[in-house]
Design an enzyme around this catalytic site. Structure first.
Site, PDB file in Angstrom:
ATOM      1  CG  ASP A  92      -2.088  -0.537   0.982  1.00 30.32           C
ATOM      2  OD1 ASP A  92      -2.668  -0.892  -0.408  1.00 30.32           O
ATOM      3  OD2 ASP A  92      -3.210  -0.781   1.862  1.00 30.32           O
ATOM      4  CE  LYS A 108       4.805  -2.657  -3.713  1.00 30.51           C
ATOM      5  NZ  LYS A 108       3.749  -2.920  -2.793  1.00 30.51           N
ATOM      6  CB  THR A 109       0.341  -0.356  -8.499  1.00 29.44           C
ATOM      7  OG1 THR A 109       0.631  -2.179  -7.957  1.00 29.44           O
ATOM      8  CG2 THR A 109      -0.604  -1.032  -9.221  1.00 29.44           C
ATOM      9  CG  HIS A 136       5.362  -9.294   1.020  1.00 27.83           C
ATOM     10  ND1 HIS A 136       6.426  -8.629   1.387  1.00 27.83           N
ATOM     11  CD2 HIS A 136       5.781 -10.424   2.058  1.00 27.83           C
ATOM     12  CE1 HIS A 136       7.409  -8.869   1.884  1.00 27.83           C
ATOM     13  NE2 HIS A 136       7.525  -9.987   2.235  1.00 27.83           N
TER      14      HIS A 136
HETATM   15  N1  LIG Z   1      -2.726  10.704  -1.053  1.00 27.66           N
HETATM   16  C1  LIG Z   1      -1.611   9.283  -1.930  1.00 27.66           C
HETATM   17  N2  LIG Z   1      -2.657   8.850  -2.152  1.00 27.66           N
HETATM   18  C2  LIG Z   1      -1.772   7.508  -3.099  1.00 27.66           C
HETATM   19  C3  LIG Z   1      -0.483   7.941  -3.648  1.00 27.66           C
HETATM   20  N3  LIG Z   1      -0.156   6.848  -4.065  1.00 27.66           N
HETATM   21  C4  LIG Z   1      -0.907   5.630  -3.915  1.00 27.66           C
HETATM   22  N4  LIG Z   1      -1.849   6.442  -3.018  1.00 27.66           N
HETATM   23  C5  LIG Z   1      -3.002   5.879  -2.164  1.00 27.66           C
HETATM   24  O1  LIG Z   1      -2.273   4.851  -0.975  1.00 27.66           O
HETATM   25  C6  LIG Z   1      -3.308   3.246  -1.542  1.00 27.66           C
HETATM   26  C7  LIG Z   1      -2.352   2.050  -2.657  1.00 27.66           C
HETATM   27  O2  LIG Z   1      -1.823   2.197  -3.324  1.00 27.66           O
HETATM   28  P1  LIG Z   1      -1.066   1.136  -4.991  1.00 27.66           P
HETATM   29  O3  LIG Z   1      -1.084   1.938  -5.721  1.00 27.66           O
HETATM   30  O4  LIG Z   1      -1.963  -0.327  -4.774  1.00 27.66           O
HETATM   31  O5  LIG Z   1      -0.105   0.451  -3.402  1.00 27.66           O
HETATM   32  P2  LIG Z   1       0.615  -0.770  -4.024  1.00 27.66           P
HETATM   33  O6  LIG Z   1       2.441  -0.216  -3.268  1.00 27.66           O
HETATM   34  O7  LIG Z   1       1.083  -1.289  -5.120  1.00 27.66           O
HETATM   35  O8  LIG Z   1      -0.049  -1.965  -3.367  1.00 27.66           O
HETATM   36  P3  LIG Z   1       0.568  -3.672  -3.197  1.00 27.66           P
HETATM   37  O9  LIG Z   1       0.606  -3.404  -4.488  1.00 27.66           O
HETATM   38  O10 LIG Z   1      -0.972  -3.843  -2.533  1.00 27.66           O
HETATM   39  O11 LIG Z   1       1.974  -4.221  -2.245  1.00 27.66           O
HETATM   40  C8  LIG Z   1      -3.975   3.473  -3.110  1.00 27.66           C
HETATM   41  O12 LIG Z   1      -5.360   3.735  -1.883  1.00 27.66           O
HETATM   42  C9  LIG Z   1      -3.502   5.007  -3.671  1.00 27.66           C
HETATM   43  O13 LIG Z   1      -4.347   5.880  -4.116  1.00 27.66           O
HETATM   44  C10 LIG Z   1      -0.339   8.641  -3.498  1.00 27.66           C
HETATM   45  O14 LIG Z   1       0.895   9.735  -4.093  1.00 27.66           O
HETATM   46  N5  LIG Z   1      -0.896   9.915  -2.829  1.00 27.66           N
HETATM   47 MG   LIG Z   2       0.219  -2.777  -5.778  1.00 27.73          MG
END
Ligand SMILES: Nc1nc2c(ncn2[C@@H]2O[C@H](COP(=O)(O)OP(=O)(O)OP(=O)(O)O)[C@@H](O)[C@H]2O)c(=O)[nH]1
Ligand SMILES: [Mg+2]
Length: 392
Positions: free
Chosen positions: A22, A25-26, A85
């Protein structure tokens, strides 16, 4: 259907995003493709396309969809966003990711979390030498807290031998950049510049005989069996004779009748390229992940070897109790995952934190060679990291 051929005009590098669940990354991966598509050197890949289950074979002999590709002014990148992970661990320990550099994503709101540290440790173990940090969600954090997080990240990197003082740390917002906010699209540009300048172009083993560890196998109706993966060494051209090794059927001869990268046909591919190979006359069930495709008669599969192995300490996520002769964990070697019997010889036990010499007998023959790295896993966690010393 005619497809545009891949034209190699820039050095190719493999990078990927890593970091705690969270932390974004994506979202960041999608934002990078957005910024570069606006620049005209890539195709925008939206969030839900990246996060979708892999292996969509219908569009041709294309590679795992968790990869996206893009170009900066100076380089062509294949970028892997490991979906979770467990996938990260699997891809890193098996060497399937073959990253030349990594973007460590840390949420400026949360700071270092357990998987942040674990991913850095694992990157070190598998030989990823260059990390660039994206302090993400900088749109939502306050500056003082973000300064603290930056300090903390630099310390973590230094503790793992990454030279945290000189590592580029860029404050970004994947989310705002994706929305097109110019302040934050600029942050993504800055991150890409840091990757371009800080991650060096790796030395590729293009002169060695061709070898590709098989990551995925797909069937393209009417065309045949396709294998995908990153070329470990050498070069391959359409028309080349190859051998498929490491399966139950023994070495099998085939010919490469098609070659693609990211859905684009290519004449020849080289070490470091992410490719799909169409193999003539190869039944779908005769080949699977973990085998290799190699130039004929250049690799001999075997199952007994000696190795130097570091047994991870409990603090590093490894075992808390010693191992002894008769221990039977899983060995992750290239993309293969195979059980092996451990013999410690005169050494009574190997304690967590020890480095020992061991003899290993694998459950089946696979291509091995001195210097090859591997991971030892047990019950879903990495408990050792080693290198093959000699074949027996
Ligand atoms: N405020 C803010 N929220 C963000 C930002 N980037 C991501 N988010 C939020 O953080 C949450 C997780 O984002 P993801 O991109 O799914 O995170 P991830 O690291 O890919 O998560 P996993 O693949 O599950 O490990 C989402 O609700 C996004 O909208 C950012 O730059 N700013
Ligand atoms: Mg992701």
């Amino acid at each position: 259907m005619s497809k545009t051929a891949y034209v190699r005009t820039k050095p190719h590098l493999n990078i990927g995003t890593m970091g705690h669940v969270d932390h974004g990354k994506t979202t960041l991966t999608a934002a990078i493709t957005k910024v570069l598509s606006d620049r005209g050197t890539g195709t925008f890949v939206p969030f839900d396309r990246i996060d979708r289950a892999p292996e969509e074979a219908a569009r041709g002999i294309t590679i795992n969809i968790a990869h996206v590709e893009y170009e900066t002014d100076t380089r062509h990148y294949a970028h892997v966003d490991m979906p979770g992970h467990a996938d990260y661990i699997k891809n890193m320990v098996t060497g399937a990711a073959q990253l030349d550099g990594a973007i460590l994503v840390v949420s400026a709101l949360d700071g270092i979390m357990p998987q942040t540290a674990e991913h850095v440790l694992l990157a070190r173990q598998v030989g990823v030498d260059h990390i660039v940090v994206a302090l993400n969600k900088a749109d939502a954090g306050d500056d003082e807290l973000t300064d603290l997080v930056e300090l903390e990240v630099r310390e973590l990197l230094t503790s793992q031998g990454y030279g945290g003082d000189t590592t580029p740390v860029v404050r970004v917002s994947g989310l705002r950049a994706l929305e097109g906010d110019p302040r934050w699209t600029g942050s993504i540009e800055a991150l890409l510049d840091a990757v371009d300048t800080y991650v060096p172009i790796p030395v590729r083993y293009t002169d060695a005989p061709f070898l590709l560890p098989v990551e995925n196998v797909l069937t393209i109706t009417g065309r045949g069996t396709v294998v995908t993966g990153a070329i470990e060494r050498g070069t391959v051209r359409v028309g080349d004779k190859v051998q498929v090794l490491g399966g139950d059927l023994g070495p099998q001869a085939s010919t490469v009748t098609g070659l693609e990268t990211f859905g684009k046909p290519m004449e020849s591919a080289e070490a470091g390229d992410n490719v799909a190979l169409l193999l003539r006359g190869m039944p779908r069930d005769a080949i699977r992940r973990g085998q290799v495709v190699a130039a004929p008669d250049t690799v001999v599969p075997s199952r007994r070897f000696t190795a130097r192995v570091y047994i991870l300490s409990g603090r590093e996520g490894g075992r808390t109790t010693p191992v002894a002769t008769g221990y039977r964990p899983q060995f992750y070697i290239r993309t293969a995952d195979v059980v092996g019997d451990v013999d410690l010889g005169d050494t009574a036990v190997a304690r967590p934190g020890d480095t020992v010499t061991m003899t290993v007998e694998l459950g089946r023959d696979i291509p091995l060679e001195p210097g090859l790295g591997f991971a030892i896993r047990e019950g879903g966690r990495t408990v050792g990291a080693g290198t093959v010393s000699s074949l027996l």
